[in-house]
Design a protein around this motif. Structure first.
Motif, short mmCIF file in Angstrom:
data_model
loop_
_atom_site.label_atom_id
_atom_site.label_comp_id
_atom_site.label_asym_id
_atom_site.label_seq_id
_atom_site.Cartn_x
_atom_site.Cartn_y
_atom_site.Cartn_z
N ASP A 168 -16.84 15.77 -14.21
CA ASP A 168 -16.16 16.29 -13.00
C ASP A 168 -17.01 16.10 -11.75
N GLN B 55 -16.87 10.79 -8.60
CA GLN B 55 -15.69 10.37 -7.82
C GLN B 55 -15.65 8.85 -7.78
N LYS C 263 -13.41 5.61 -6.27
CA LYS C 263 -12.30 5.14 -5.41
C LYS C 263 -12.23 3.62 -5.51
#
Lengths: 98, 98
Positions: A60, A63, A65
């Motif tokens: 978690d 990230q 992208k």
């Protein structure tokens, strides 16, 4: 994906945490074949695997992208981890590109 | 190493060439042990090896910049290559970080 927003410095609150940020941009040639697998997607897994070998990563805290623009595909990875998450071992890596 | 100067778009002259740019920034915690190997240097070789598996790279077309600042180490890699330098094979990579 604006590079600056991705690499914005973290707040000073988490003193004992570190951060690894990666941006990989692939500028394609106009006549590159459309059917060819996207280089960024091919590289993404293997680069994440390299990072995971050296840093114990909490899912978690990662990230990812991925953006595919007109002539450029961009991958952004932002990983936060505690100071002791980095493995001490100094692996010997064969050099492919000098 | 300013991110923007590193990722500046290439001139449109080389239509049949592509470009891969990577920036890896490691923001260290204040109390991270000084004796610990620099994560960026540990990752650099293995990430370059991953890229070299998928792109036939000419040594003189690879620019590598490494900067170690106050609290941040930054690696910049800029690789230019011809369209057909990307290997067609689609390798299956085990996923370490989902």
């Amino acid at each position: 994906m604006s590079v600056l927003t991705f690499l914005k410095p973290r707040g000073s609150s988490s003193v004992a945490r570190e951060r690894l940020q990666l941006i990989l941009a692939h500028e394609r040639a106009e006549r590159s074949e459309t059917g060819r697998p996207d280089l960024i997607i091919t590289l993404r897994e293997e680069i994440l695997n390299v990072i995971a070998k050296h840093v114990t990563v909490e899912r978690d805290k990662v990230q990812i992208k991925l953006e595919r623009g007109e002539g450029v595909s961009t991958l952004g990875v932002d990983i936060e981890f505690p100071v002791d998450a980095i493995s001490k071992a100094k692996p010997k890596a064969k050099r492919a590109i000098a």
